[in-house]
Design a protein around this motif. Structure first.
Motif, mmCIF file in Angstrom:
data_model
loop_
_atom_site.group_PDB
_atom_site.id
_atom_site.type_symbol
_atom_site.label_atom_id
_atom_site.label_comp_id
_atom_site.label_asym_id
_atom_site.label_seq_id
_atom_site.Cartn_x
_atom_site.Cartn_y
_atom_site.Cartn_z
ATOM 1 N N ALA A 151 0.828 -1.201 0.000
ATOM 2 C CA ALA A 151 0.000 0.000 0.000
ATOM 3 C C ALA A 151 0.864 1.253 0.000
ATOM 4 C CB ALA A 151 -0.928 -0.031 1.210
ATOM 5 N N GLY A 152 2.173 1.104 -0.167
ATOM 6 C CA GLY A 152 3.042 2.272 -0.211
ATOM 7 C C GLY A 152 3.481 2.769 1.142
ATOM 8 N N PHE A 153 3.301 1.968 2.182
ATOM 9 C CA PHE A 153 3.694 2.371 3.529
ATOM 10 C C PHE A 153 5.114 1.919 3.836
ATOM 11 C CE2 PHE A 153 -0.980 1.462 4.642
ATOM 12 C CZ PHE A 153 -1.360 2.755 4.342
ATOM 13 N N SER A 154 5.806 2.704 4.666
ATOM 14 C CA SER A 154 7.086 2.311 5.249
ATOM 15 C C SER A 154 6.947 2.491 6.747
ATOM 16 C CB SER A 154 8.218 3.208 4.748
ATOM 17 O OG SER A 154 8.372 3.082 3.361
ATOM 18 N N VAL A 155 7.787 1.798 7.498
ATOM 19 C CA VAL A 155 7.744 1.892 8.957
ATOM 20 C C VAL A 155 9.126 2.285 9.460
ATOM 21 C CG1 VAL A 155 7.316 0.643 11.107
ATOM 22 C CG2 VAL A 155 5.948 0.129 9.080
ATOM 23 N N TYR A 156 9.155 3.243 10.369
ATOM 24 C CA TYR A 156 10.385 3.684 11.022
ATOM 25 C C TYR A 156 10.187 3.485 12.516
ATOM 26 C CZ TYR A 156 11.731 6.013 6.681
ATOM 27 O OH TYR A 156 12.081 6.291 5.393
ATOM 28 N N MET A 157 11.249 3.026 13.184
ATOM 29 C CA MET A 157 11.159 2.831 14.623
ATOM 30 C C MET A 157 12.453 3.301 15.271
ATOM 31 S SD MET A 157 10.152 -0.544 16.870
ATOM 32 C CE MET A 157 11.078 -1.635 15.840
ATOM 33 N N GLY A 158 12.302 4.138 16.302
ATOM 34 C CA GLY A 158 13.465 4.595 17.055
ATOM 35 C C GLY A 158 13.875 3.561 18.082
ATOM 36 N N LYS A 159 15.177 3.318 18.179
ATOM 37 C CA LYS A 159 15.711 2.341 19.136
ATOM 38 C C LYS A 159 15.845 2.924 20.534
ATOM 39 C CE LYS A 159 19.096 -0.022 16.867
ATOM 40 N NZ LYS A 159 20.397 -0.641 16.703
ATOM 41 N N ASP A 160 16.098 4.230 20.603
ATOM 42 C CA ASP A 160 16.315 4.890 21.893
ATOM 43 C C ASP A 160 15.802 6.322 21.796
ATOM 44 O OD1 ASP A 160 18.285 6.340 20.480
ATOM 45 O OD2 ASP A 160 19.869 4.982 21.121
ATOM 46 N N SER A 161 15.940 7.079 22.884
ATOM 47 C CA SER A 161 15.381 8.438 22.899
ATOM 48 C C SER A 161 16.048 9.351 21.871
ATOM 49 C CB SER A 161 15.466 9.037 24.300
ATOM 50 O OG SER A 161 16.801 9.071 24.749
ATOM 51 N N ALA A 162 17.330 9.157 21.578
ATOM 52 C CA ALA A 162 18.001 9.987 20.570
ATOM 53 C C ALA A 162 17.416 9.717 19.182
ATOM 54 C CB ALA A 162 19.506 9.734 20.580
ATOM 55 N N GLU A 163 17.230 8.447 18.833
ATOM 56 C CA GLU A 163 16.623 8.116 17.548
ATOM 57 C C GLU A 163 15.176 8.588 17.497
ATOM 58 O OE1 GLU A 163 17.057 4.065 16.244
ATOM 59 O OE2 GLU A 163 19.248 4.186 16.250
ATOM 60 N N ARG A 210 14.208 -4.671 8.737
ATOM 61 C CA ARG A 210 15.478 -4.376 8.085
ATOM 62 C C ARG A 210 16.067 -3.185 8.816
ATOM 63 N NH1 ARG A 210 16.951 -0.778 4.091
ATOM 64 N NH2 ARG A 210 14.797 -0.138 3.839
ATOM 65 N N GLU A 211 17.222 -3.380 9.416
ATOM 66 C CA GLU A 211 17.851 -2.286 10.146
ATOM 67 C C GLU A 211 18.623 -1.403 9.180
ATOM 68 O OE1 GLU A 211 20.641 -1.487 14.032
ATOM 69 O OE2 GLU A 211 19.556 -3.373 13.823
ATOM 70 N N ALA A 212 18.332 -0.112 9.240
ATOM 71 C CA ALA A 212 18.989 0.859 8.367
ATOM 72 C C ALA A 212 19.142 2.160 9.134
ATOM 73 C CB ALA A 212 18.167 1.074 7.105
ATOM 74 N N PHE A 213 20.015 2.990 8.663
ATOM 75 C CA PHE A 213 20.246 4.288 9.284
ATOM 76 C C PHE A 213 20.111 5.360 8.202
ATOM 77 C CE2 PHE A 213 22.400 1.010 11.648
ATOM 78 C CZ PHE A 213 21.911 1.231 12.928
ATOM 79 N N PRO A 214 18.858 5.645 7.814
ATOM 80 C CA PRO A 214 18.647 6.591 6.707
ATOM 81 C C PRO A 214 19.005 8.018 7.106
ATOM 82 C CG PRO A 214 16.564 6.034 7.745
ATOM 83 C CD PRO A 214 17.613 5.166 8.384
#
Length: 179
Positions: free
Chosen positions: A1-13, A136-140
């Motif tokens: 559906a064209g969605f991506s998901v981003y998740m922060g690992k810690d408060s800085a992210e 998938r872990e990435a650092f965009p």
């Protein structure tokens, strides 16, 4: 559906995601507990709904199934929430998030309670396992992605204006051009 998901690992992210989020992102967090910030990124067209509000209408563009999946991700990535049978998850459009300079890293509040939704989430191990297989872990470069998003929005708006102008010209015979 064209969605991506981003998740922060810690408060800085989490803070980086807050700073560089898109208007069309939907933010998820376990209510009243520490948890990852999860952002569901909708396509740029969704950010340009035209209502000029904090965009509660964005939430209507996301199926209940996708909301359930994001809620399970947030619960599974909460230190204390993962241990509980059920938690409340809060979600809202990114444009409704309010971050002030004096707030702790990773903390937010809201501009409007009316666009803030709560959902009771019960543990669903099978769904979390299925979602984890797609991780998938990435650092965009979030800043670069946001700049590209803004350029894409400008292009979409220009195309819409052009189409509207052409439709108006076609509807008004006095504005017909002859060569």
């Amino acid at each position: 559906a064209g969605f991506s998901v981003y998740m922060g690992k810690d408060s800085a992210e989490n803070d980086a995601l807050i700073e560089y989020g898109w208007r069309s992102d939907v933010w998820f967090h376990v209510d009243s507990l520490s948890s990852a910030h999860v952002y569901l990124r909708l396509p740029a067209e969704a950010a340009l709904c035209g209502c000029q509000q904090r965009c509660g209408c964005l939430l209507e563009q996301v199926s209940e199934e996708i909301i359930d999946e994001m809620c399970q991700l947030v619960k599974a990535n909460s230190i204390s929430g993962v241990k509980m049978a059920s938690v409340q998850v809060v979600y809202t459009p990114h444009s409704n998030l309010r971050k002030e300079a004096n707030m702790k890293e990773g903390s937010v509040s809201f501009y409007s309670s009316s666009h803030r939704r709560l959902k009771l989430v019960e543990k669903n191990r099978e769904l979390v396992k299925r979602l984890e297989k797609t991780r998938r872990e990435a650092f965009p470069d979030l800043q670069r992605e946001r700049m590209a998003f803004k350029q894409q929005c400008v292009g979409i708006l220009k195309a819409r204006r052009q189409a509207a102008a052409e439709a108006a010209a076609a509807a008004d015979p006095r504005k017909q051009q002859y060569t």
